[in-house]
Scaffold this active site. Structure first.
Site, PDB file in Angstrom:
ATOM      1  N   PHE B  11      -4.401  22.356   0.781  1.00  0.00           N
ATOM      2  CA  PHE B  11      -3.254  21.653   1.366  1.00  0.00           C
ATOM      3  C   PHE B  11      -3.101  22.079   2.823  1.00  0.00           C
ATOM      4  O   PHE B  11      -2.041  22.501   3.268  1.00  0.00           O
ATOM      5  CB  PHE B  11      -1.985  21.964   0.549  1.00  0.00           C
ATOM      6  CG  PHE B  11      -0.883  20.940   0.721  1.00  0.00           C
ATOM      7  CD1 PHE B  11      -1.079  19.607   0.367  1.00  0.00           C
ATOM      8  CD2 PHE B  11       0.360  21.328   1.219  1.00  0.00           C
ATOM      9  CE1 PHE B  11      -0.052  18.681   0.508  1.00  0.00           C
ATOM     10  CE2 PHE B  11       1.398  20.405   1.362  1.00  0.00           C
ATOM     11  CZ  PHE B  11       1.187  19.080   1.010  1.00  0.00           C
ATOM     12  N   THR B  99     -10.899  21.910   0.323  1.00  0.00           N
ATOM     13  CA  THR B  99     -11.107  23.294   0.769  1.00  0.00           C
ATOM     14  C   THR B  99     -12.018  23.303   1.994  1.00  0.00           C
ATOM     15  O   THR B  99     -12.715  22.337   2.266  1.00  0.00           O
ATOM     16  CB  THR B  99     -11.737  24.144  -0.359  1.00  0.00           C
ATOM     17  OG1 THR B  99     -13.033  23.616  -0.658  1.00  0.00           O
ATOM     18  CG2 THR B  99     -10.879  24.113  -1.614  1.00  0.00           C
ATOM     19  N   GLU B 152     -15.445   9.685   2.295  1.00  0.00           N
ATOM     20  CA  GLU B 152     -15.318   9.089   3.619  1.00  0.00           C
ATOM     21  C   GLU B 152     -15.017  10.118   4.699  1.00  0.00           C
ATOM     22  O   GLU B 152     -15.546  10.056   5.813  1.00  0.00           O
ATOM     23  CB  GLU B 152     -14.214   8.010   3.612  1.00  0.00           C
ATOM     24  CG  GLU B 152     -14.075   7.238   4.900  1.00  0.00           C
ATOM     25  CD  GLU B 152     -15.342   6.484   5.271  1.00  0.00           C
ATOM     26  OE1 GLU B 152     -15.583   5.436   4.686  1.00  0.00           O
ATOM     27  OE2 GLU B 152     -16.103   6.949   6.141  1.00  0.00           O
ATOM     28  N   VAL B 155     -17.521  12.663   7.392  1.00  0.00           N
ATOM     29  CA  VAL B 155     -18.096  12.354   8.707  1.00  0.00           C
ATOM     30  C   VAL B 155     -17.114  11.480   9.488  1.00  0.00           C
ATOM     31  O   VAL B 155     -16.719  10.414   9.025  1.00  0.00           O
ATOM     32  CB  VAL B 155     -19.454  11.621   8.577  1.00  0.00           C
ATOM     33  CG1 VAL B 155     -19.999  11.230   9.942  1.00  0.00           C
ATOM     34  CG2 VAL B 155     -20.471  12.489   7.839  1.00  0.00           C
ATOM     35  N   GLY B 209      -5.432  25.195  19.346  1.00  0.00           N
ATOM     36  CA  GLY B 209      -5.579  24.933  17.905  1.00  0.00           C
ATOM     37  C   GLY B 209      -6.719  24.026  17.502  1.00  0.00           C
ATOM     38  O   GLY B 209      -6.922  23.799  16.321  1.00  0.00           O
ATOM     39  N   LYS B 227     -23.322  17.445   8.488  1.00  0.00           N
ATOM     40  CA  LYS B 227     -23.053  16.003   8.556  1.00  0.00           C
ATOM     41  C   LYS B 227     -24.355  15.200   8.530  1.00  0.00           C
ATOM     42  O   LYS B 227     -24.433  14.139   7.902  1.00  0.00           O
ATOM     43  CB  LYS B 227     -22.240  15.683   9.807  1.00  0.00           C
ATOM     44  CG  LYS B 227     -20.779  16.129   9.657  1.00  0.00           C
ATOM     45  CD  LYS B 227     -20.003  16.025  10.951  1.00  0.00           C
ATOM     46  CE  LYS B 227     -18.547  16.402  10.709  1.00  0.00           C
ATOM     47  NZ  LYS B 227     -17.852  16.851  11.926  1.00  0.00           N
TER      48      LYS B 227
END
Lengths: 344, 344
Positions: B11, B99, B152, B155, B209, B227
């Site tokens: 989360f 995760t 989805e 990438v 960040g 990817k």
């Protein structure tokens, strides 16, 4: 095995490219979707017409047109059948409208689509007319009669614009659209920026086949305006015709304009814009604009095109179609057909 | 009304953005799809866990996390429940794996997905691990158990990459893929080209960040390689892990390299490439390359990303995601959920 019968209204470059893809993907359609696609009618203005409930031999039809410019006078050939006859009377499952755009009303193509939808047949159009001039009516008719009305090819050939919104962006609300959507004007502007003369560019483009004999609808921004109306109607709930689009073509771009743009570090592009004004009303605009040379739109060269769709959930997404050929138009029609097959 | 129960494993930013979209689109899901989506479990590493078969109050959970960084100790709260317990024992319809990626094996996330699919539950992953390390196995398992395995977000966040291929480009064969797919390295390269120092850029990015505390997996090209493996496996039938990708990061880019690129009229980008070698074998590569300043890839600035997919029927299609925020990651998960809802 399911059988899906198509009627093609028109058999120009896009129609022929579509027919070639049908032949190429015949086996996978049978194996993966248990479906046999047959073309039961093709009508044209100058090549004759073919009607064959057993299925037209597409390979032969393509060869005929390539060799002689006309269909052979075989069984099922007719000189006099009209497109509207085919629309109204032949037994088909999907009508494919491929006639050229009449910019001023879109009426003939709209009549074809209306005729099919009234009979509860699916309709695919590569012609912008029905979506630019009669989207609300025709999409309501399709919904009422429980059939599909699809138009992927009307903007950027087979580039997934409408299919992407319908599937992958289904609950996104579109708030703004921009694009470079007319390849003839984009090509001309690119060549002008290199210092070539307008007349020379157009003459060469005509000779090489990608500028039309009468390029006025492209150069005046009419084709782009029709695309703006299509996008505004489908994506932003407008009820707009091409006449409602604030339109300016590239005919008045001077050498001085090009020089000034270059001095500003910019290039000139014929931009399409669809947006909401301060009252929330959807507006469409086509006009040449200076674009910063470092902006992605400045890199859209020659016959390529680009669209940027802004949505509430996905921000700005940009899709570029690079130097398309007629195959890409054929694919747009095929993609719509696949949406119908997957739905069934 | 149908009820669809979700279990969220993780989360963080993406999960919270997804929860916000669920709240925003709650009404349209009810009205248009006759579906009520409820989240019955959320597990986290540091915020505690929530399990509630009646449906967790998402608005409250979001506020808790925002205010205190943790869930309130209400009914259904637990400190000790493990993610794998939730995967294996809770009654849900869709598992959502959120995760962080373990680059070296993708094992924990793969175990979560495997656990769900074995129980015949749909699985959505925003974590590249399961697709980069175990695509063949997991997609076969999903097919066998008649459930969906969707990814989805792995990438370009919610940009329709996989959903577009699955729907709008469904019968196209992919022959080549290129892209700029890691935003941290793209941002760093853009700033380096402006003459700023590497350490200064990374320090600022961390502070703001968008550069991770330990940026080694981005800078070394590991994230991009994962990817590449994902794309090669899904689009080109490869059976590749990130270890099979020919990988070079940006850590050795010198001021001299940047100066030379600039003199050549180029910029340096961390390019991802997937292609077939002369034996038809699918290969993946991640490496810095010089890109012409007039090429569209040179305009991909900061945290934006781009992918170009070449197919047999549609030529080259390029999709750009402009400066995404966490909302776009949330949307990727939501788009996968919508595919499941439309399918049902």
């Amino acid at each position: 095995m399911k059988k899906l019968r198509l009627a093609l209204i028109g058999f120009g470059n896009a129609g022929q490219a579509f027919a070639r893809i049908l032949l190429e993907k015949e086996e996978v359609l049978r194996k993966k979707y248990d479906t046999r696609v047959v073309v039961v009618a093709i009508t044209t203005k100058t090549r004759g017409n073919l009607v064959d409930a057993w299925g037209i031999d597409l390979d032969k039809a393509l060869k005929n047109v390539q060799n002689s410019g006309r269909f052979d006078k075989i069984l099922g050939f007719s000189e006099s059948t009209t497109s509207q006859d085919i629309v109204d009377k032949v037994d088909y499952d999907v009508l494919v409208e491929l006639t050229p755009l009449e910019f001023s009303s879109g009426k003939v193509a709209s009549n074809h689509i209306r005729g099919a939808l009234k009979r509860g047949k699916h309709a695919i159009t590569a012609n912008k007319g029905p979506v630019a001039w009669a989207y609300k009516e025709l999409s309501a008719l399709a919904e009422k009669n429980n059939c599909r009305f699809l138009y992927e090819t009307t903007v950027m050939d087979g580039t997934p614009v409408f299919n992407m919104k319908r599937d992958a962006l289904r609950l996104c609300n579109v708030t703004e659209i921009t694009g470079i959507l007319n390849s003839t004007t984009n090509y001309i502007l690119c060549e002008l920026a290199k210092g070539r003369k307008y007349n020379e560019i157009v003459a060469e483009g005509k000779k090489r086949g990608f500028i039309e004999a009468n390029p006025a609808t492209d150069i005046g921004g009419y084709d782009a305006a029709a695309k703006v109306a299509v996008l505004a109607n489908v994506f932003m709930g407008a009820d707009m015709t091409p006449l409602d689009v604030d339109r300016c073509g590239i005919e008045d771009i001077s050498e001085d304009d090009l020089r000034k743009a270059n001095e500003n570090g910019n290039v000139i592009k014929l931009m399409c814009r669809i947006f909401q004004d301060e009252n929330g009303e959807v507006k469409g605009k086509v006009a040449p604009e200076e674009v910063d040379k470092n902006h992605v739109y400045a890199t859209i060269d020659g016959t390529s095109s680009v669209i940027t769709v802004t949505t509430d959930l996905m921000g700005k997404l940009t899709v570029i179609e690079e130097a398309p050929e007629t195959r890409q138009s054929g694919y747009g029609i095929f993609a719509d057909l696949m949406a119908i097959i997957e739905d069934d």
